[in-house]
Design a protein around this motif. Structure first.
Motif, short mmCIF file in Angstrom:
data_model
loop_
_atom_site.label_atom_id
_atom_site.label_comp_id
_atom_site.label_asym_id
_atom_site.label_seq_id
_atom_site.Cartn_x
_atom_site.Cartn_y
_atom_site.Cartn_z
N CYS A 144 -10.32 6.20 -3.85
CA CYS A 144 -9.31 4.89 -2.48
C CYS A 144 -9.66 5.50 -1.88
O CYS A 144 -10.85 6.91 -1.29
CB CYS A 144 -7.67 6.04 -3.20
N SER A 145 -9.73 4.47 -0.72
CA SER A 145 -9.52 4.71 0.32
C SER A 145 -9.29 6.02 1.74
O SER A 145 -7.83 6.22 0.79
CB SER A 145 -10.12 4.04 1.57
N THR A 146 -9.98 6.70 2.48
CA THR A 146 -8.77 7.64 2.88
C THR A 146 -7.57 7.73 4.32
O THR A 146 -7.04 8.09 4.57
CB THR A 146 -9.83 8.65 4.07
N SER A 147 -8.11 6.20 4.31
CA SER A 147 -7.21 5.55 5.14
C SER A 147 -5.50 5.60 4.65
O SER A 147 -5.21 5.95 3.76
CB SER A 147 -7.03 3.79 5.35
N VAL A 148 -4.79 5.37 5.88
CA VAL A 148 -3.42 6.07 4.87
C VAL A 148 -2.72 5.17 4.52
O VAL A 148 -2.14 5.85 3.65
CB VAL A 148 -2.41 6.18 6.47
N ARG A 149 -2.77 3.64 4.60
CA ARG A 149 -2.03 2.73 3.77
C ARG A 149 -2.62 2.87 2.69
O ARG A 149 -2.26 2.52 1.23
CB ARG A 149 -2.50 1.23 4.89
N THR A 150 -4.03 2.88 2.32
CA THR A 150 -4.26 2.94 1.03
C THR A 150 -4.07 3.97 0.22
O THR A 150 -3.70 3.80 -0.92
CB THR A 150 -5.96 3.12 0.44
N ARG A 151 -3.76 5.19 1.03
CA ARG A 151 -3.12 5.85 0.37
C ARG A 151 -1.67 6.15 -0.18
O ARG A 151 -1.73 6.29 -1.51
CB ARG A 151 -3.33 8.08 1.26
N GLU A 152 -1.51 5.92 0.90
CA GLU A 152 0.30 5.92 0.47
C GLU A 152 0.02 4.35 -0.45
O GLU A 152 1.16 4.09 -1.23
CB GLU A 152 0.85 4.32 2.05
N THR A 153 -0.95 3.36 -0.83
CA THR A 153 -0.85 2.12 -2.15
C THR A 153 -0.50 2.68 -2.77
O THR A 153 0.08 2.60 -3.87
CB THR A 153 -1.56 1.15 -1.47
N LEU A 169 -10.99 -3.52 -8.75
CA LEU A 169 -10.88 -3.79 -7.64
C LEU A 169 -9.39 -4.10 -7.19
O LEU A 169 -8.25 -5.32 -7.25
CB LEU A 169 -11.34 -4.48 -7.33
N PHE A 170 -8.32 -2.86 -5.64
CA PHE A 170 -7.18 -3.43 -5.49
C PHE A 170 -7.24 -2.88 -4.10
O PHE A 170 -7.48 -1.95 -3.79
CB PHE A 170 -6.38 -1.77 -6.50
N ARG A 171 -6.73 -4.14 -3.44
CA ARG A 171 -6.66 -4.31 -2.26
C ARG A 171 -5.21 -3.25 -1.68
O ARG A 171 -4.08 -3.66 -1.89
CB ARG A 171 -6.82 -5.29 -1.47
N HIS A 172 -5.27 -2.41 -0.88
CA HIS A 172 -4.16 -1.61 0.01
C HIS A 172 -3.02 -3.13 -0.03
O HIS A 172 -3.43 -4.29 0.35
CB HIS A 172 -4.29 -0.62 0.80
N ALA A 173 -1.58 -2.83 -0.30
CA ALA A 173 -0.49 -3.71 0.39
C ALA A 173 -0.79 -3.58 1.69
O ALA A 173 -1.82 -2.75 2.37
CB ALA A 173 0.85 -2.62 0.47
N GLY A 177 -9.39 -0.24 -1.53
CA GLY A 177 -9.71 -0.46 -0.39
C GLY A 177 -9.67 -1.70 -0.29
O GLY A 177 -8.49 -1.64 0.09
N HIS A 178 -10.35 -2.09 0.69
CA HIS A 178 -9.56 -3.11 2.51
C HIS A 178 -10.76 -4.29 2.06
O HIS A 178 -11.87 -4.06 1.23
CB HIS A 178 -10.52 -2.03 3.75
N ASN A 179 -10.18 -5.39 2.93
CA ASN A 179 -10.37 -7.13 2.71
C ASN A 179 -11.24 -6.31 3.89
O ASN A 179 -11.44 -5.87 5.32
CB ASN A 179 -10.10 -7.43 2.70
N PRO A 180 -13.10 -7.00 4.35
CA PRO A 180 -13.53 -8.77 3.61
C PRO A 180 -13.86 -7.59 2.47
O PRO A 180 -14.60 -8.26 1.53
CB PRO A 180 -14.22 -8.78 4.57
N GLY A 181 -13.95 -5.75 2.19
CA GLY A 181 -15.02 -5.08 1.29
C GLY A 181 -14.49 -5.49 -0.36
O GLY A 181 -15.43 -6.31 -1.18
N VAL A 182 -13.05 -5.81 -0.78
CA VAL A 182 -12.75 -5.19 -1.86
C VAL A 182 -13.26 -6.99 -2.96
O VAL A 182 -13.79 -7.32 -3.17
CB VAL A 182 -11.69 -4.65 -1.79
N HIS A 183 -12.68 -8.26 -1.45
CA HIS A 183 -12.73 -8.91 -2.13
C HIS A 183 -14.06 -9.85 -2.30
O HIS A 183 -14.68 -10.12 -3.06
CB HIS A 183 -12.01 -10.17 -1.36
#
Length: 172
Positions: free
Chosen positions: A56-65, A11-15, A111-117
């Motif tokens: 991977c989430s479709t958001s820009v920040r997750t794709r870039e991460t 489980l990897f949170r975006h940067a 993905g994203h918090n709070p979901g990933v955590h």
């Protein structure tokens, strides 16, 4: 692959993302985020984990991460950009993971918090060494990842069914 073999979930949170005048979904990484994503990729490479599938989430920040992190890996897994990962609850993320084919042994979910955590906490019925203590102390900051193992099929993945075997977060 036999369903008796352990599965691995990372489980990897975006940067760290920037806050320009765009929608949340379109937010890009900040400079620190670009650096942390590459460092996280090197840590993942050093772990020796070979990924079969990236969700991977479709958001820009997750794709870039993911683009920066995967560049550090020796093997580039199949990547699926999954809309349901964006703003997903832990239950929704479990539903996505329940659909993973059983011939896949190792999945990384970006993905994203709070979901990933929340998902890491909910899935981890047990933990090795001090992984849970480290996760509880740090939370799940940007570019952090947790590694869990699960015995059984992806369809059988449910709360408490995994073991948290490692946790890493960048230093701030």
């Amino acid at each position: 692959m036999s369903v008796a073999e352990p599965r691995r979930i990372v489980l990897f949170r975006h940067a760290k993302a920037d806050w320009p005048q765009v929608t949340d979904h379109e937010r890009p990484l900040a400079e620190r985020g670009r650096m942390d994503a590459a460092v996280a990729g090197r840590k993942l490479a050093d772990s020796g984990i070979t990924f079969d599938l990236a969700l991977c989430s479709t958001s820009v920040r997750t794709r870039e991460t993911w683009k920066l992190a995967v560049h550090e890996l020796a093997h580039r897994p199949k990547t699926v950009y999954e809309e349901r990962v964006y703003e997903a609850s832990p239950g929704e993320l479990i539903a996505v993971l329940n659909e993973v084919p059983d011939d896949v042994q190792t999945v990384i979910l970006i993905g994203h918090n709070p979901g990933v955590h929340g998902l890491a906490e909910i899935l981890a019925g047990a933990a090795e060494d001090d992984a849970r203590e480290r996760m509880n102390r740090r939370g799940f900051p940007t570019a952090a990842f947790g590694v869990l193992t699960h015995e059984g099929s992806w369809k059988a993945l449910e709360p408490g069914a995994a073991t948290l075997v490692d946790y890493w977060a960048p230093s701030e």
